[in-house]
Scaffold this active site. Structure first.
Site, short mmCIF file in Angstrom:
data_model
loop_
_atom_site.label_atom_id
_atom_site.label_comp_id
_atom_site.label_asym_id
_atom_site.label_seq_id
_atom_site.Cartn_x
_atom_site.Cartn_y
_atom_site.Cartn_z
N TYR A 174 -38.55 3.71 -114.66
CA TYR A 174 -39.14 4.54 -113.61
C TYR A 174 -40.22 3.74 -112.92
CZ TYR A 174 -36.65 8.52 -115.46
OH TYR A 174 -35.65 9.37 -115.86
P1 ATP Z 1 -31.14 12.53 -115.81
O1 ATP Z 1 -31.14 14.01 -116.00
O2 ATP Z 1 -31.18 12.12 -114.38
O3 ATP Z 1 -30.08 11.83 -116.59
P2 ATP Z 1 -33.09 12.05 -117.87
O4 ATP Z 1 -32.56 13.27 -118.54
O5 ATP Z 1 -32.88 10.76 -118.55
O6 ATP Z 1 -32.57 12.01 -116.37
P3 ATP Z 1 -35.59 13.44 -117.46
O7 ATP Z 1 -36.52 13.61 -118.61
O8 ATP Z 1 -34.78 14.61 -117.01
O9 ATP Z 1 -34.66 12.17 -117.73
O10 ATP Z 1 -36.36 12.88 -116.19
C1 ATP Z 1 -37.32 11.87 -116.23
C2 ATP Z 1 -38.44 12.28 -115.30
O11 ATP Z 1 -39.67 11.60 -115.55
C3 ATP Z 1 -38.31 11.96 -113.86
O12 ATP Z 1 -37.31 12.63 -113.21
C4 ATP Z 1 -39.74 12.31 -113.35
O13 ATP Z 1 -39.94 13.66 -113.10
C5 ATP Z 1 -40.58 11.89 -114.50
N1 ATP Z 1 -41.35 10.71 -114.03
C6 ATP Z 1 -41.00 9.82 -113.11
N2 ATP Z 1 -41.93 8.87 -112.88
C7 ATP Z 1 -42.92 9.15 -113.73
C8 ATP Z 1 -44.16 8.51 -114.05
N3 ATP Z 1 -44.55 7.41 -113.41
N4 ATP Z 1 -44.89 9.06 -115.02
C9 ATP Z 1 -44.49 10.17 -115.68
N5 ATP Z 1 -43.34 10.82 -115.42
C10 ATP Z 1 -42.56 10.32 -114.48
#
Ligand code: ATP
Ligand code: CA
Length: 191
Positions: free
Chosen positions: A39
């Site tokens: 990220y």
């Molecule tokens: P997906 O559903 O797309 O496969 P995932 O399930 O692996 O993703 P999630 O926990 O749903 O992951 O999403 C990760 C989230 O972390 C991002 O979408 C965002 O809202 C959050 N995020 C992004 N950048 C940052 C940051 N710099 N610091 C903290 N949180 C962040």
């Protein structure tokens, strides 16, 4: 596209039973992957504050290279908008596959986007029609399950959320198990 998504905690010893129930409901196992997500933080704004996300994902097919339909390693570039309601993790999602993940990373870094420590997880995906269920084992975080449906218009969002909530109930996951926290935030809490 709008990603309608629910996330819940799943204890390790509940997984086998959960998969059995999924299969009883007609879900089919699609693939097991290892996903490594980098990220980035914004240049002009803090994505943690704006609840946006910019990500490069490396996805490795763990079912092996025998399955010729699915390429072994793939990279995706993704933007996510802020969450759209209070119960689910529904948000706008724009995603493209990129052929060269390393160069894409360099482009973002040259532009000034700052990478956050990668999140690594093993994700096993089950599917029935347009509903996808991911059983995730997230490194340093734990086991979770995600229910997802992609819709085109905001007007379809409400029905999709209700459909996923009902499905979750039939899988014996109660509404109070739902969480909105991202894997990044969950890991940061653990550290
Ligand atoms: P997906 O559903 O797309 O496969 P995932 O399930 O692996 O993703 P999630 O926990 O749903 O992951 O999403 C990760 C989230 O972390 C991002 O979408 C965002 O809202 C959050 N995020 C992004 N950048 C940052 C940051 N710099 N610091 C903290 N949180 C962040
Ligand atoms: Ca998710």
């Amino acid at each position: 596209m709008i990603e309608v998504e629910l996330k819940a905690k799943l204890e390790k010893d509940e997984i086998l039973n959960f998969i059995r129930k999924l299969e009883d409901l007609g879900f089919k196992r699609i693939i097991k992957k290892e996903e490594t997500d980098i990220y980035y933080n914004g240049i002009d704004r803090d994505f943690r504050k704006t609840d946006e996300a910019l990500r490069i994902r490396k996805s490795v097919n763990m079912d092996g290279i025998d399955n010729m339909d699915i390429k072994y390693v793939r990279y995706y570039l993704t933007y996510k908008g802020p969450k759209m309601d209070n119960i689910s993790k529904t948000r706008e999602e724009l995603e493209v596959q990129v052929s060269d993940g390393e160069t894409t990373k360099k482009i973002l870094e040259k532009l000034g986007f700052k990478p956050v420590k990668p999140i690594v997880k093993i994700r096993e995906i089950y599917k029935r029609d347009d509903i996808e269920i991911s059983i995730d084992e997230v490194k340093d975080v734990g086991n979770y399950v995600e229910f997802e449906k992609i819709v085109e218009f905001t007007s379809e969002k409400e029905n999709a959320i209700n459909e996923l909530i009902n499905l979750m109930k039939s899988l014996n996951i109660s509404k109070d198990k739902l969480i909105k926290t991202s894997y990044l935030e969950l890991r940061d809490k653990n550290e």
